[in-house]
Structures are given as C-alpha cells and as structure tokens.
Design a protein around this motif. Structure first.
Motif, mmCIF file in Angstrom:
data_model
loop_
_atom_site.group_PDB
_atom_site.id
_atom_site.type_symbol
_atom_site.label_atom_id
_atom_site.label_comp_id
_atom_site.label_asym_id
_atom_site.label_seq_id
_atom_site.Cartn_x
_atom_site.Cartn_y
_atom_site.Cartn_z
ATOM 1 N N ASN A 185 36.041 33.992 25.193
ATOM 2 C CA ASN A 185 37.186 34.568 25.871
ATOM 3 C C ASN A 185 38.261 34.897 24.828
ATOM 4 O OD1 ASN A 185 38.897 35.407 27.869
ATOM 5 N ND2 ASN A 185 39.571 33.354 28.410
ATOM 6 N N PRO A 186 37.996 35.875 23.976
ATOM 7 C CA PRO A 186 38.947 36.184 22.906
ATOM 8 C C PRO A 186 40.243 36.784 23.449
ATOM 9 C CG PRO A 186 37.232 37.837 22.992
ATOM 10 C CD PRO A 186 36.855 36.773 23.985
ATOM 11 N N GLU A 187 41.313 36.642 22.680
ATOM 12 C CA GLU A 187 42.594 37.215 23.063
ATOM 13 C C GLU A 187 42.487 38.736 23.063
ATOM 14 O OE1 GLU A 187 47.193 37.129 21.514
ATOM 15 O OE2 GLU A 187 45.863 35.470 21.021
ATOM 16 N N TRP A 188 43.086 39.372 24.068
ATOM 17 C CA TRP A 188 43.025 40.829 24.165
ATOM 18 C C TRP A 188 43.877 41.474 23.088
ATOM 19 C CZ3 TRP A 188 42.607 43.987 29.177
ATOM 20 C CH2 TRP A 188 41.501 43.572 29.907
ATOM 21 N N THR A 189 43.377 42.595 22.581
ATOM 22 C CA THR A 189 44.123 43.381 21.606
ATOM 23 C C THR A 189 44.789 44.557 22.324
ATOM 24 O OG1 THR A 189 42.259 44.846 21.171
ATOM 25 C CG2 THR A 189 42.385 42.827 19.831
ATOM 26 N N ALA A 190 45.610 45.293 21.616
ATOM 27 C CA ALA A 190 46.246 46.483 22.193
ATOM 28 C C ALA A 190 45.176 47.480 22.632
ATOM 29 C CB ALA A 190 47.193 47.112 21.183
ATOM 30 N N ALA A 191 44.082 47.576 21.878
ATOM 31 C CA ALA A 191 42.995 48.494 22.241
ATOM 32 C C ALA A 191 42.327 48.057 23.546
ATOM 33 C CB ALA A 191 41.963 48.558 21.111
ATOM 34 N N ASP A 192 42.177 46.740 23.737
ATOM 35 C CA ASP A 192 41.594 46.231 24.986
ATOM 36 C C ASP A 192 42.465 46.629 26.179
ATOM 37 O OD1 ASP A 192 39.404 44.934 23.766
ATOM 38 O OD2 ASP A 192 40.626 43.167 23.330
ATOM 39 N N PHE A 193 43.772 46.441 26.046
ATOM 40 C CA PHE A 193 44.676 46.806 27.132
ATOM 41 C C PHE A 193 44.651 48.310 27.390
ATOM 42 C CE2 PHE A 193 46.565 42.615 26.298
ATOM 43 C CZ PHE A 193 46.708 42.164 27.596
ATOM 44 N N ALA B 125 47.533 28.321 20.169
ATOM 45 C CA ALA B 125 46.503 29.112 20.843
ATOM 46 C C ALA B 125 45.142 28.450 20.655
ATOM 47 C CB ALA B 125 46.474 30.527 20.289
ATOM 48 N N ILE B 126 44.323 28.510 21.695
ATOM 49 C CA ILE B 126 42.973 27.943 21.642
ATOM 50 C C ILE B 126 42.006 29.055 21.274
ATOM 51 C CG2 ILE B 126 41.154 26.847 22.994
ATOM 52 C CD1 ILE B 126 43.377 25.658 24.744
ATOM 53 N N ASP B 127 41.177 28.801 20.259
ATOM 54 C CA ASP B 127 40.198 29.790 19.821
ATOM 55 C C ASP B 127 38.942 29.630 20.673
ATOM 56 O OD1 ASP B 127 38.954 31.790 18.347
ATOM 57 O OD2 ASP B 127 38.233 30.399 16.813
#
Length: 83
Positions: free
Chosen positions: A10-18, A4-6
């Motif tokens: 553009n951070p990776e979505w969390t369950a809360a984001d979804f 994964a690219i940090d």
C-alpha cells in the motif's frame, strides 16, 4: 508527529497517481457491483444537524426500534411542537 509506515502493498500515492485517479462512477458496471451503494450528497438539505442531550433510556428506546430512529424522534418532536 507520527512516522510514516512503509508498506510495499500500500505505497503512498504520488502526484501522478492522483492525476490518473477517476471517480468510482466511471468504473465498469461489473466492478461497481462490488462496492456498496451509497446515498450520496443531499441535493437540497431538509434537516439541520444539531447536538442534543437525551436521557439514555430515551435513546435506548428509539435505537431498539431499528434504522430510522432519529427520524422517528424528529416526527414526535414535530407533533409536540404542533407542526
């Protein structure tokens, strides 16, 4: 497996984001104006996707006629089939 690219912008979505995500159709009209119009899903599919091999000359000829070239090929095939 790829690493994964940090990217802090553009951070990776969390369950809360979804969980907070909403469809674009719920955006205010002034924001929806910035997004291109899309056709959406067909209510009643009228054509069947198939794979067909055609000579490059045929494809080039129809592509040169602009958007809708595949439908024009369909029209000619219907006439040839007597439909």
């Amino acid at each position: 497996m790829s690493k994964a690219i940090d990217d802090p912008e553009n951070p990776e979505w969390t369950a809360a984001d979804f969980a907070r995500a909403r469809p674009g159709s719920e955006l205010p009209e002034e924001l929806r104006a910035f997004f291109p119009k899309t056709r959406g899903t067909q209510k009643a599919p009228t054509k069947i996707p198939v794979s067909i091999r055609l000579s490059p000359e045929v494809v080039d000829h129809f592509r040169a006629t602009g958007p809708g070239w595949q439908s024009r090929i369909d029209d000619i095939l219907k006439k040839a089939a007597g439909l």
